[in-house]
Enzyme design. Structure first.
Site, PDB file in Angstrom:
ATOM      1  N   LYS A 279     -93.335  55.237  52.635  1.00 20.10           N
ATOM      2  CA  LYS A 279     -94.214  56.038  52.200  1.00 20.10           C
ATOM      3  C   LYS A 279     -95.631  55.414  52.500  1.00 20.10           C
ATOM      4  O   LYS A 279     -95.625  54.551  51.870  1.00 20.10           O
ATOM      5  CB  LYS A 279     -94.360  56.943  51.004  1.00 20.10           C
ATOM      6  CG  LYS A 279     -92.403  57.909  50.851  1.00 20.10           C
ATOM      7  CD  LYS A 279     -92.341  57.979  49.374  1.00 20.10           C
ATOM      8  CE  LYS A 279     -91.429  58.873  49.317  1.00 20.10           C
ATOM      9  NZ  LYS A 279     -91.766  60.233  49.807  1.00 20.10           N
ATOM     10  N   ARG A 353     -80.651  63.529  50.296  1.00 22.34           N
ATOM     11  CA  ARG A 353     -79.198  64.797  50.922  1.00 22.34           C
ATOM     12  C   ARG A 353     -78.466  63.400  51.326  1.00 22.34           C
ATOM     13  O   ARG A 353     -77.419  64.226  51.341  1.00 22.34           O
ATOM     14  CB  ARG A 353     -80.442  65.523  51.896  1.00 22.34           C
ATOM     15  CG  ARG A 353     -80.605  64.666  53.059  1.00 22.34           C
ATOM     16  CD  ARG A 353     -81.605  65.500  53.614  1.00 22.34           C
ATOM     17  NE  ARG A 353     -83.417  66.009  53.119  1.00 22.34           N
ATOM     18  CZ  ARG A 353     -84.074  66.275  54.121  1.00 22.34           C
ATOM     19  NH1 ARG A 353     -83.917  66.854  55.023  1.00 22.34           N
ATOM     20  NH2 ARG A 353     -85.465  66.613  53.746  1.00 22.34           N
TER      21      ARG A 353
END
Ligand code: BES
Ligand code: MN
Ligand code: ZN
Length: 510
Positions: A279, A353
């Site tokens: 990130k 996920r």
């Protein structure tokens, strides 16, 4: 902090401060506020006449009583328009008023029971909202700071009611509100901890301590056990970190006659750097809160056990760090989940996920139904909703409706998103059964479709709490930092499902 209920007259209460209230547009205060106004020789009425007090929501006016009442100070709290009044107002005004009084060094506070008078809300619900507002509004995360020299605190809040027949209901409400408020605060405590002091192992220890306190069964699987179970997706995320992953399991058995068990699943990423798909550094510190879903689930279980919820619930929290390193999973790598399905990792930052996929497989093996997963899953959901609502998807309309209602009861707005099959096509992989990311557009929904591929036909709700995991300023019952959302919603939802027993949506009773 003590929260008490007393029969009596607010105007005679000796607390260091007394809270009364006023709806917008009321010229002459009535009820408890009227009694205090009379004891003050009409000072509140005068301030209204002078236009200084308008009763606008969250308006606070502190009046010094200068010996006219046993209490040295009266705080008049504006409730806003009566037509817009709800339990949310009660919770928020309590938090705002108590923070103000704590700042003014009031150590004991007595309050009118907002809403139980002319607003006509149920006394028990009002007391619950006041207790929640007090517990949550006064919350501080300060254990890592040198205490201020004049650190102020409120030791007791007393709900004062003149009508004897309401006292029992008020006491029940306070008891429930205390538990729900404390549960939200447990979740905030976990989410506010920095990741160096809140590793997956420490999260598991915290879960164990809370389980012990509430009488829940707790089991923690370590890496070897996860390997045996074939949790390749979760292990793939944990691969880049020096911190060993933990798979936390909590069990509440409140209904021995009915074998059906609800599954609560929470994302427990104790830090999300993005992994190899790292990130940007601006704001990355926020990702210490990427275990907020897991924290909410653990805390909801604590509350359900304290409330002796007549239902069986199993909570699963896959916990690990998402870090880049020489051992980290790389874009293009293929992982095999516990159910044998293969996943091509396109972006290692779509890690939530992956760990939830294995948790869903585990839940399905245990025959849990319905499944409710909670995760700070996508920036896309945050962009879609902003801070005023939490997004969710559901495979079952009745379950969706129950969640919206539970959110309303908690003052945590829940907004449904569609689970349209078309979004699944962007997840097609040429080398594996599915890819972990698809299109940028509709990213929150393709993330849900990824989870749907694992939940299959099990009734399931997916809550993406990225929009609401934290707030940047104090507001009502919330203070800057982690919100504890959706802990209380989960408790309301599970209780609602329990109430409907085997008929409730997705509940596999037998
Ligand atoms: N934990 C983040 C999502 C998030 C973003 C939570 C902002 C709270 C605030 C999640 O793991 C993530 O990185 N998601 C990516 C997915 C993308 C790579 C498909 C995102 O939303 O950018
Ligand atoms: Mn991520
Ligand atoms: Zn994440």
């Amino acid at each position: 902090m003590e929260i008490k209920v007393e029969k009596g007259d607010l105007a005679r209460h000796p607390a260091k401060a007394v809270i009364v209230n006023l709806f917008e547009g009321v010229g002459k205060p009535g009820g408890g506020t009227g009694a205090v106004d009379r004891a003050l020789d009409g000072a509140i009425g005068q301030l209204i006449a002078d236009g200084e007090i308008k009763g606008k929501k969250n308006e606070l006016t502190l009046i010094h009583t200068l010996g006219k009442l046993p209490t040295p100070r009266v705080l008049v709290a504006g409730l806003g328009k009566q037509t817009q009044f709800s339990l949310d107002t009660v919770r928020d005004i309590t938090g705002t008023a108590l923070r103000r009084l704590r700042g003014a060094a009031a150590t004991t506070v007595a309050t009118i029971v907002h809403g139980a008078g002319i607003a006509g809300l149920e006394a028990e619900a009002c007391a619950q909202a006041i207790a929640e507002g007090a517990m949550m509004g006064l919350y501080r995360f300060d254990r890592l700071k040198k205490p201020e020299e004049d650190q102020k605190r409120i030791d007791s809040v007393t709900l004062v009611e003149s009508d004897e027949s309401k006292l029992e209901a008020l006491k029940r409400g306070v008891e429930r509100g205390r538990i729900l408020g404390a549960a939200a605060n447990h979740a905030r405590d976990m989410a506010n901890e920095p990741s160096n002091l809140f590793t997956p192992a420490i999260m598991a220890e915290r879960a164990q301590a809370l389980a012990k306190d509430a009488g829940l069964a707790c089991q923690v699987l370590d890496r070897e056990e996860m390997e045996k179970l074939g949790m390749g997706a979760l292990l793939g995320v944990a691969a880049g970190s020096a911190q060993p992953p933990k798979f936390i399991i909590l069990r509440h058995r409140g209904n021995e006659r009915n074998k059906g068990t609800i599954g609560l699943l929470g994302k427990g990423i104790t830090f999300d750097s993005g992994g190899i798909s790292i990130k940007p550094s601006a704001g990355m510190e926020r990702m210490k809160g990427d275990m907020s879903g897991g924290a909410a689930v653990i805390s909801a279980m604590w509350a359900l056990s304290k409330l002796e919820a007549p239902v069986n619930v199993t909570a699963l929290i896959p916990a690990c760090e998402n870090m880049p390193s020489g051992t980290a999973t790389k874009p293009g790598d293929v992982l095999r989940a516990m159910n044998g399905k293969t996943i091509e990792v396109i972006n290692t930052d779509a890690e939530g996920r992956l760990i939830l996929a294995d948790a869903i497989c585990y839940a399905r093996n245990e025959n849990l139904s319905p499944l409710i997963d909670v995760a700070t899953l996508t920036g896309s959901m945050q962009i879609a909703l902003g801070p005023a609502a939490t997004g969710f998807t559901a495979t079952d309309d009745a379950l969706a409706e129950a969640l919206v209602k539970a959110g309303q009861a908690a003052g945590e707005r829940m907004w449904r998103f569609p689970l349209i099959d078309e979004y699944r096509t962007s997840l097609k992989s040429t080398v594996a059964d599915i890819k972990n990311t698809g299109n940028r557009y509709g990213g929150a929904i393709s993330a849900a479709k990824f989870l749907h591929f694992f939940a299959e036909d099990t009734p399931w709700v997916h809550i993406d709490m990225a929009p609401t995991d934290s707030v940047d300023k104090d507001k009502g019952a919330f203070v800057k930092g982690a919100t504890g959302i959706p802990t209380r919603t989960l408790v309301h939802l599970v209780l609602a499902l329990a109430g409907k027993g085997a008929d409730s949506p997705g509940f596999r009773g037998n």
